[in-house]
Design a protein around this motif. Structure first.
Motif, PDB file in Angstrom:
ATOM      1  N   SER A  34       0.917  -1.295  -0.173  1.00 39.69           N
ATOM      2  CA  SER A  34       0.064  -0.078   0.040  1.00 39.69           C
ATOM      3  C   SER A  34       1.013   1.377   0.060  1.00 39.69           C
ATOM      4  N   SER A  40       2.573   1.823  -3.567  1.00 45.35           N
ATOM      5  CA  SER A  40       1.580   2.116  -4.579  1.00 45.35           C
ATOM      6  C   SER A  40       1.192   3.731  -4.378  1.00 45.35           C
ATOM      7  N   ALA A  41       1.171   3.905  -3.078  1.00 43.27           N
ATOM      8  CA  ALA A  41       0.863   5.492  -2.976  1.00 43.27           C
ATOM      9  C   ALA A  41       1.938   6.130  -3.395  1.00 43.27           C
ATOM     10  N   GLU A  99       2.882   6.279  -7.175  1.00 41.16           N
ATOM     11  CA  GLU A  99       1.919   7.110  -7.959  1.00 41.16           C
ATOM     12  C   GLU A  99       2.188   8.390  -8.127  1.00 41.16           C
ATOM     13  N   GLU A 100       2.843   9.111  -6.824  1.00 40.55           N
ATOM     14  CA  GLU A 100       3.174  10.476  -6.988  1.00 40.55           C
ATOM     15  C   GLU A 100       4.483  10.577  -7.453  1.00 40.55           C
ATOM     16  N   ASP A 142      -3.836   5.049   6.719  1.00 39.32           N
ATOM     17  CA  ASP A 142      -3.998   4.760   5.156  1.00 39.32           C
ATOM     18  C   ASP A 142      -2.695   5.598   4.503  1.00 39.32           C
ATOM     19  N   PRO A 143      -1.738   4.687   3.926  1.00 41.50           N
ATOM     20  CA  PRO A 143      -0.703   5.273   3.249  1.00 41.50           C
ATOM     21  C   PRO A 143      -1.236   6.321   1.846  1.00 41.50           C
ATOM     22  N   LYS A 144      -2.454   6.054   1.507  1.00 37.22           N
ATOM     23  CA  LYS A 144      -2.854   7.023   0.631  1.00 37.22           C
ATOM     24  C   LYS A 144      -2.879   8.414   1.083  1.00 37.22           C
ATOM     25  N   ASP A 145      -3.129   8.667   2.344  1.00 38.02           N
ATOM     26  CA  ASP A 145      -2.967  10.171   2.777  1.00 38.02           C
ATOM     27  C   ASP A 145      -1.709  10.557   2.887  1.00 38.02           C
TER      28      ASP A 145
END
Ligand code: UDP
Ligand code: MG
Length: 314
Positions: free
Chosen positions: A22, A25-26, A29-30, A98-101
């Motif tokens: 996770s 991917s975060a 993506e950046e 959440d690593p998306k943050d």
């Protein structure tokens, strides 16, 4: 901007791989450059074995392993010490953060020195987690003067020099923003997602609340008086000493006028107040000596300089 992600792990064998995927991917993506410092806090399950395998597969994974369980704060500190990034991101290793943050936090880090997550929709039990944390958050913001909604959220981003200058003990990682704010750093918070723990068990019980409150007392004391202990103890010492002297003087006058004062409880009180007063003042002076020994032996200045990034600003 090179980012170091610091994750403490205590018996999180089931969470490591999904967490790694996770984070990867975060960050990919950046298009961010990063390393992940996984700190095995003396786990007794397969945490370390899994970390080693991951590190062999991906050079960006840097495992550290404690010989025994030293606690989450120690794990964060180890991560800070070994990190190579310009920015450090901390988070829990159980996928509740959440690593998306992470990109959201990083986008604010140029403007602020610390970006703190706020688990507005926190997914933890109410009685033994959210309620104590509501009380703790209220107390911490009142006492430290740093206004955040959620000190306990591990998901935070820091400019590296901010955390490298801070000494932490006990359960103090939640006070990093408060301690850092004495140095004059800028802090903001952003709402972050929070998930229920899916795998593994929580490592804390209700007793953590008490430890947090005790640490808060330490933090407050250090904040107010660490460079001026005599000012902490002195006024009370003077008050006690002066009242003791007043009482004794009054009794001395009575004695001189021929009255007996031997059986008066007031005599005991006068003597006690004088002694306690002297003790408090001496304690303050001892504190002053400690402060000087500390600052002079550590060559630690009593000020903190700002980073002047001339190239960036011009
Ligand atoms: N943790 C740790 N050492 C400890 C206790 C916890 O490294 O002594 C880690 C744990 O593995 C997790 C994070 O700290 O990654 C938060 O712990 P936990 O999820 O148990 O706390 P909670 O979310 O229940 O407050
Ligand atoms: Mg958790």
């Amino acid at each position: 901007m090179f980012v170091s992600i610091v994750v403490p792990l205590y018996n999180e064998e089931e969470n490591i791989e999904p967490l790694y995927d996770s984070i990867k991917s975060a960050m990919d993506e950046e298009g961010k450059d990063y390393e992940i410092l996984f700190i095995d806090d003396g786990s007794t399950d397969r945490t370390l074995a899994i970390l080693k395998t991951l590190a062999l597969k991906d050079r960006r994974v840097r495992p550290l392993s404690f010989r025994r369980n030293f606690g989450q704060t120690a794990a964060f500190v180890a991560g800070f010490n070994y990190s190579k990034g310009d920015v450090i991101v901390t988070m829990d290793g159980d996928l509740q953060n959440d690593p998306k943050d992470i990109p959201k936090l990083l986008s604010l880090i140029g403007k602020y020195d610390i970006v703190s997550g706020w688990r507005r929709n926190r997914k933890d039990p109410f009685i033994n987690r959210r309620l104590p944390s509501i009380i703790a958050n209220y107390l911490i913001s009142r006492v430290t003067g740093v206004k955040l909604h959620d000190y306990g959220c591990s998901l935070k981003a820091y400019k590296t020099n901010v955390v490298k200058n801070i000494n932490l003990y006990g359960e103090m990682h939640r006070f990093i923003p408060a301690v850092a704010s004495w140095y004059g750093v800028s802090i903001t918070e952003v709402e972050t997602v929070h998930h229920e723990r899916q795998r593994g068990i929580s490592k804390y019980g209700i007793s953590r609340t008490l430890r947090v409150i005790l640490d808060l007392i330490t933090v407050k004391f250090l904040q107010s008086f660490s460079t001026k202990p005599l000012q902490a103890f002195g006024p009370l010492g003077f008050l006690f000493g002066a009242s003791g002297l007043g009482i004794s003087a009054y009794l001395a006058v009575l004695k001189l006028s021929g009255q007996s004062i031997g059986g008066r409880p007031l005599l005991l009180l006068g003597v006690l107040l004088i002694i306690v007063g002297i003790q408090l003042i001496v304690m303050g002076l001892l504190g002053e000596m400690l402060v000087r020994v500390y600052h002079e032996s550590q060559k630690k200045p009593i000020y903190v300089l700002r980073d002047l990034d001339l190239e960036k600003d011009s």
